[in-house]
Design a protein around this motif. Structure first.
Motif, PDB file in Angstrom:
ATOM      1  N   ARG A  73       0.407  -1.194  -0.079  1.00 33.79           N
ATOM      2  CA  ARG A  73       0.317   0.160   0.042  1.00 33.79           C
ATOM      3  C   ARG A  73       0.787   1.406   0.364  1.00 33.79           C
ATOM      4  O   ARG A  73       0.940   1.943  -1.018  1.00 33.79           O
ATOM      5  CB  ARG A  73      -0.901  -0.229   1.047  1.00 33.79           C
ATOM      6  CG  ARG A  73      -1.774   1.538   1.482  1.00 33.79           C
ATOM      7  CD  ARG A  73      -2.660   0.937   2.689  1.00 33.79           C
ATOM      8  NE  ARG A  73      -2.335   1.004   3.310  1.00 33.79           N
ATOM      9  CZ  ARG A  73      -3.025   0.776   4.486  1.00 33.79           C
ATOM     10  NH1 ARG A  73      -4.292   1.094   4.469  1.00 33.79           N
ATOM     11  NH2 ARG A  73      -2.169   0.838   5.569  1.00 33.79           N
ATOM     12  N   PHE A  74       1.764   1.378   0.567  1.00 41.79           N
ATOM     13  CA  PHE A  74       2.992   2.207   0.668  1.00 41.79           C
ATOM     14  C   PHE A  74       3.565   2.431  -0.321  1.00 41.79           C
ATOM     15  O   PHE A  74       3.563   4.062  -1.297  1.00 41.79           O
ATOM     16  CB  PHE A  74       4.329   2.559   1.906  1.00 41.79           C
ATOM     17  CG  PHE A  74       4.531   3.286   2.164  1.00 41.79           C
ATOM     18  CD1 PHE A  74       4.477   4.917   2.812  1.00 41.79           C
ATOM     19  CD2 PHE A  74       6.012   3.619   1.396  1.00 41.79           C
ATOM     20  CE1 PHE A  74       5.772   5.606   2.811  1.00 41.79           C
ATOM     21  CE2 PHE A  74       6.985   4.288   1.449  1.00 41.79           C
ATOM     22  CZ  PHE A  74       6.557   5.523   2.463  1.00 41.79           C
ATOM     23  N   SER A  75       3.928   1.542  -0.692  1.00 40.44           N
ATOM     24  CA  SER A  75       4.479   1.321  -2.903  1.00 40.44           C
ATOM     25  C   SER A  75       3.777   1.561  -3.057  1.00 40.44           C
ATOM     26  O   SER A  75       4.471   2.559  -3.842  1.00 40.44           O
ATOM     27  CB  SER A  75       5.454   0.265  -2.440  1.00 40.44           C
ATOM     28  OG  SER A  75       4.483  -0.898  -2.869  1.00 40.44           O
ATOM     29  N   LEU A  76       2.372   1.370  -2.975  1.00 39.77           N
ATOM     30  CA  LEU A  76       1.851   1.987  -4.482  1.00 39.77           C
ATOM     31  C   LEU A  76       1.114   3.937  -3.779  1.00 39.77           C
ATOM     32  O   LEU A  76       0.499   4.481  -4.673  1.00 39.77           O
ATOM     33  CB  LEU A  76       0.657   1.555  -4.204  1.00 39.77           C
ATOM     34  CG  LEU A  76       0.372   0.055  -5.146  1.00 39.77           C
ATOM     35  CD1 LEU A  76      -0.330  -0.742  -5.625  1.00 39.77           C
ATOM     36  CD2 LEU A  76       1.050   0.459  -6.358  1.00 39.77           C
ATOM     37  N   GLY A  77       1.337   4.490  -3.061  1.00 38.33           N
ATOM     38  CA  GLY A  77       1.176   5.668  -2.511  1.00 38.33           C
ATOM     39  C   GLY A  77       0.106   5.926  -2.501  1.00 38.33           C
ATOM     40  O   GLY A  77      -1.147   6.703  -2.955  1.00 38.33           O
ATOM     41  N   CYS A  78      -0.890   4.341  -1.796  1.00 39.65           N
ATOM     42  CA  CYS A  78      -2.811   5.066  -1.509  1.00 39.65           C
ATOM     43  C   CYS A  78      -2.782   5.785  -0.400  1.00 39.65           C
ATOM     44  O   CYS A  78      -1.864   6.162   0.404  1.00 39.65           O
ATOM     45  CB  CYS A  78      -2.840   3.411  -1.173  1.00 39.65           C
ATOM     46  SG  CYS A  78      -2.688   2.618  -2.463  1.00 39.65           S
TER      47      CYS A  78
END
Length: 78
Positions: A73-78
């Protein structure tokens, strides 16, 4: 019976997340929103599983899976 159906839905959601996160191209905004929503639902499932009685080993495994989801989730920038 309902437990089995719920587990199958969870596995399908996690599989979609794994496929979406393994693609090299950045998802479009609509795709990103659906992936982020799926990740949020999968995290909620892990949280509910962690609230149920479980062994220490199961707890460690669930916590690790939850961490992987939050990292995605963090790596996708959610």
């Amino acid at each position: 019976m309902m437990e089995g159906a719920r587990m199958e839905r969870e596995k399908a959601t996690i599989a979609r997340i794994n496929v979406a996160s393994s693609t090299p191209a950045l998802p479009s905004s609509d795709d990103k929103k659906s992936v982020c929503d799926a990740i949020d639902r999968a995290i909620a499932v892990k949280d509910s599983e962690l609230r149920q009685p479980h062994s220490a080993q199961q707890g460690d495994s669930l916590t690790g899976e939850r961490k992987k989801l939050t990292d995605k989730r963090f790596s996708l920038g959610c």
